[in-house]
Design a protein around this motif. Structure first.
Motif, PDB file in Angstrom:
ATOM      1  N   SER A  92       0.823  -1.212   0.000  1.00  0.00           N
ATOM      2  CA  SER A  92       0.000   0.000   0.000  1.00  0.00           C
ATOM      3  C   SER A  92       0.857   1.262   0.000  1.00  0.00           C
ATOM      4  N   GLN A  93       2.108   1.171   0.481  1.00  0.00           N
ATOM      5  CA  GLN A  93       3.024   2.303   0.383  1.00  0.00           C
ATOM      6  C   GLN A  93       3.545   2.475  -1.038  1.00  0.00           C
ATOM      7  N   SER A 119      -0.922   2.402  -3.722  1.00  0.00           N
ATOM      8  CA  SER A 119      -2.116   2.302  -2.890  1.00  0.00           C
ATOM      9  C   SER A 119      -3.270   1.702  -3.691  1.00  0.00           C
ATOM     10  N   GLY A 134      -4.951  -3.680  10.375  1.00  0.00           N
ATOM     11  CA  GLY A 134      -4.091  -2.660   9.788  1.00  0.00           C
ATOM     12  C   GLY A 134      -2.906  -2.273  10.644  1.00  0.00           C
ATOM     13  N   ASN A 163       3.634   0.260  11.907  1.00  0.00           N
ATOM     14  CA  ASN A 163       2.923   0.860  10.785  1.00  0.00           C
ATOM     15  C   ASN A 163       1.417   0.689  10.983  1.00  0.00           C
ATOM     16  N   LYS A 164       0.687   1.789  11.051  1.00  0.00           N
ATOM     17  CA  LYS A 164      -0.770   1.754  11.178  1.00  0.00           C
ATOM     18  C   LYS A 164      -1.369   2.149   9.842  1.00  0.00           C
ATOM     19  N   ASP A 165      -2.056   1.225   9.202  1.00  0.00           N
ATOM     20  CA  ASP A 165      -2.600   1.474   7.870  1.00  0.00           C
ATOM     21  C   ASP A 165      -3.934   0.749   7.725  1.00  0.00           C
ATOM     22  N   GLU A 201      -5.676   0.476   5.276  1.00  0.00           N
ATOM     23  CA  GLU A 201      -5.773  -0.141   3.954  1.00  0.00           C
ATOM     24  C   GLU A 201      -4.642  -1.134   3.707  1.00  0.00           C
ATOM     25  N   LEU A 202      -4.121  -1.691   4.780  1.00  0.00           N
ATOM     26  CA  LEU A 202      -3.055  -2.685   4.654  1.00  0.00           C
ATOM     27  C   LEU A 202      -3.504  -3.825   3.744  1.00  0.00           C
TER      28      LEU A 202
END
Length: 424
Positions: A214-215, A218, A285, A296-298, A300-301
């Motif tokens: 996602s990094q 995305s 996430g 890492n808080k995401d 949309e992981l």
């Protein structure tokens, strides 16, 4: 070969977080809701999935997005046509390096290494150059299958940092469940794979996650529902029911209230078979990157339903084709649009989604690196939409896009492709 009976669907899967829509469809009874029984078979490698769907052991499978396209192009040993009526998820991969290589990256470029994503490859480039200068063997990096988003993600990431994936490092195939162990044993220096195997490597102290999918890109393509074309033609009602059940499973997975239960289910040995905590972290996430790296808080992981996660974008298929050409996996020219239209079949998804009252994109293609089509510019900017840094991909100009890539296979003659693809 499994014995088929009426209203049964046989599907193969690999133990990864993104097999979840199929597992949940079976475990939570969404298959029964739509009048069929989903029988799932755990495999260790993508080669097994490829071979068993080819001989008809499976009707469909949890499949790497490039695999059906490779089949259509006659790559590999498969012959039975496969279609993609829907995607199973977006995102979900990561790039992990060994603890030792991470320390070298940190010493070479601390800021880029800690930032991760597209920045981290700058540090890896310094490590690769230092190894070459001192006469050390090139780094060995694992990816799960030659025709996989993992291979193309890794290659794109390396090339963006000035590392030629075919000359500066060694890329080898490692089945997903074996990646963490191969890293821990020292056989490889890093890998790109789907979760939970990056997190498993971190939990074992062997790995550090330096980039997530996602990094890099995305809302990017990952796994699809690969269906034998002959079976789809013979069983249109069953296929429609299967798509509906998977849509419902994806919605269920994205409901935070179901996160604990989903982790309990997926952690069972017959499914993903790793710890509940790791699976829950990924689903929520939360990604432990390892070492001294910040968590890492995401949200949309990994996506199973929202942001058109199940829509089979033909533009995604065109990007996959562009990478097959870029890295010399296919040399003879062909009609790009014809292949995409043969394999990616959004009409199946549209029909099933409409019956469930779910809105779907009106178009089959979209640019990448632009703002999402369903969002305002301001909200998209806040989301940090990305496509491998500052790059972008226009599906209407694939060959022009390829000409701009500085690192690519020297054996590819793009002028020959242009003769069959005037629109690109």
């Amino acid at each position: 070969m499994p014995e088929h009976v009426r209203n049964e669907i046989h599907a193969g899967f690999i133990p990864l977080i993104d097999c979840a829509p199929l597992v949940i469809a079976a475990e939570q009874g969404f298959d029964a809701q739509f009048g069929f029984q989903l029988r799932l078979y755990r495999e260790v490698s993508w080669a097994n999935i490829r071979d068993k769907i080819d001989v008809g052991a499976y009707d469909c499978a949890h499949m790497l997005a490039p695999m059906p396209i490779a089949t259509a192009l006659g790559l590999g040993r498969t012959t039975a046509p496969i279609i993609v009526p829907m995607a199973l998820n977006l995102n979900g991969n990561a790039i992990t390096v060994s603890a030792a290589i991470f320390e070298e990256m940190l010493a070479a470029d601390p800021e880029a290494t800690r930032a991760g994503g597209m920045n981290a490859v700058q540090a890896l480039k310094r490590v690769v150059d230092a190894h070459a200068k001192s006469g050390m063997a090139p780094l060995t990096l694992g990816m799960v299958f030659p025709f996989s988003s993992h291979s193309y993600d890794m290659r794109y990431w390396l090339a963006a940092g000035g590392i030629d994936p075919d000359n500066d490092v060694n890329l080898i195939v490692i089945p997903p469940p074996l990646t963490a162990e191969n890293l821990r044993s020292g056989r490889i220096d890093g890998f790109c794979a789907g979760e939970p195997w990056n997190s498993v490597a971190v939990s074992q102290g062997a790995g550090r996650i330096v980039a997530t999918k996602s990094q890099l890109w995305s809302r990017s393509p990952e796994k699809v529902l690969g269906v034998r074309a002959a079976w789809a033609e013979q069983n249109p009602q069953l296929l429609d029911a299967l798509i509906k059940a998977i849509i419902k499973a994806g919605q269920w997975l994205e409901d935070p209230r179901n996160c604990d239960q989903a982790a309990d289910i997926l952690s069972k040995p017959q499914w993903v078979g790793t710890t509940r905590d790791i699976i829950r972290n990924v689903l929520s996430g939360t990604l432990e990157r390892g070492g001294r790296l910040a968590v890492n808080k995401d949200p949309e992981l990994v996506l199973f339903h929202s942001h058109a996660a199940n829509f089979p974008w033909r533009s995604h298929a065109l990007w996959i084709l562009s990478q097959m050409i870029r890295w010399g996996q296919v040399r003879e020219p062909f009609d790009l649009n014809a292949v995409v239209e043969e394999v990616y079949r959004p009409e199946y998804y549209r029909k099933a989604a409409a019956a469930l009252g779910i809105s779907v994109p009106h178009e089959n293609m979209k640019r990448e690196g632009d703002y999402a089509v369903t969002e305002t510019a301001s909200s998209a900017a806040k989301r940090g939409q990305s496509f491998f840094g500052s790059d972008h991909f226009d599906p209407l100009h694939v060959l022009n896009y390829l000409e701009q890539q500085k690192i690519r296979s020297p054996s590819i003659d793009l002028t020959r492709f242009k003769g069959l693809n005037a629109s690109h």
